[in-house]
Design an enzyme around this catalytic site. Structure first.
Site, PDB file in Angstrom:
ATOM      1  N   SER A 197       5.655  -5.369  -1.478  1.00 25.85           N
ATOM      2  CA  SER A 197       5.648  -3.966  -1.871  1.00 25.85           C
ATOM      3  C   SER A 197       6.078  -3.075  -0.706  1.00 25.85           C
ATOM      4  O   SER A 197       7.226  -3.091  -0.317  1.00 25.85           O
ATOM      5  CB  SER A 197       4.260  -3.598  -2.403  1.00 25.85           C
ATOM      6  OG  SER A 197       4.235  -2.321  -2.941  1.00 25.85           O
ATOM      7  N   GLY A 223       0.859  -1.169   0.000  1.00 17.78           N
ATOM      8  CA  GLY A 223       0.000   0.000   0.000  1.00 17.78           C
ATOM      9  C   GLY A 223       0.896   1.219   0.000  1.00 17.78           C
ATOM     10  O   GLY A 223       1.919   1.241  -0.686  1.00 17.78           O
TER      11      GLY A 223
END
Length: 243
Positions: free
Chosen positions: A118, A86
């Protein structure tokens, strides 16, 4: 120390985490309880439910860190911790506010598995400085978990000569980082990951591979199976302008 650091959590035409399911099962090695850290997205309940659904085929029970009165205490008893992707700035801000930077470091050092995707992969580095994200909030510090002594750039993209974009390429931005800091950066293309088992670090995933950037050297291509264990012996130096 056991780490699995994914560049991305989704792949075209596949479900959430499907492309790395076998690797996730291998690194969890029988662990049946996992604490998920969902602070990189605003919908923490929905995010946790998505992870629980994805890991259910592996027989893993997922608890969201945000559901505990004391998230740090919950981390302290975890066998595995997964920090999802995110916005990296929002994620790191929450980690500092909830005392999770220290809690995760200590638990992983004591043997818990750390998984990141991520933004969660960014958190494993010493600092936030090689993220791709917009600073939508201001963390107390750019200091991250420091589970590795080098930096990672997830979602690494190669320059495209046919693009209309006139800004810096990803490689140029990382080279600018190295003008100010002396620490290797591993650019992970989509579908790839880093796996650490004690003092061994390898690149996994699809054939896309990755790129290693170093100050004063040309970027070097790496392919799945590449042994990157030497990076674990690096001594990063920040805010050191190249002469």
């Amino acid at each position: 120390m056991r780490l699995l650091l994914l560049s991305n959590s989704t792949a075209p035409g596949r479900g959430y985490l499907d492309h790395a399911r076998e690797e996730i099962g291998a690194v969890l090695d029988g662990a049946r309880q996992l604490v998920f850290v969902p602070y990189a997205l605003a919908d923490r309940d929905g995010y946790t439910a998505q992870v629980a659904e994805a890991l259910a085929p592996l027989g893993v029970e997922v608890t969201g860190a945000h559901t505990a009165p004391d998230p740090a205490a919950l981390i302290g008893g975890a066998r595995a911790v997964f920090v999802g992707g995110g916005n990296s700035f929002r994620l790191l801000k929450a980690l500092h506010e909830h005392g999770l930077v220290r809690a995760i470091r200590e638990r992983v050092a004591s043997g818990a598995v750390y998984m990141g995707s991520s933004a969660g992969t960014n958190m494993a580095c010493p600092t936030l400085r090689t993220t791709n994200d917009m600073p939508i909030v201001q963390p107390a510090s750019f200091e991250a978990l420091g589970l590795l002594p080098f930096q990672i750039n997830p979602h690494y993209l190669d320059a495209r000569p046919d693009t209309a974009h006139m800004g810096e390429t990803r490689a140029q931005r990382l080279e600018q980082f190295l003008e100010e800091n002396d620490v290797p950066v591993v650019g992970l293309r989509e579908g790839t990951w880093l796996r650490r088992e004690a003092d061994r670090l390898t690149l996994g995933g699809i054939d896309a591979g990755g790129v290693v950037f170093r100050r004063g050297a040309r970027p070097s291509e790496i392919t799945p199976g590449h042994d990157l264990s030497a990076l674990l012996r690096e001594q990063p130096r920040f805010d050191t302008t190249a002469s």
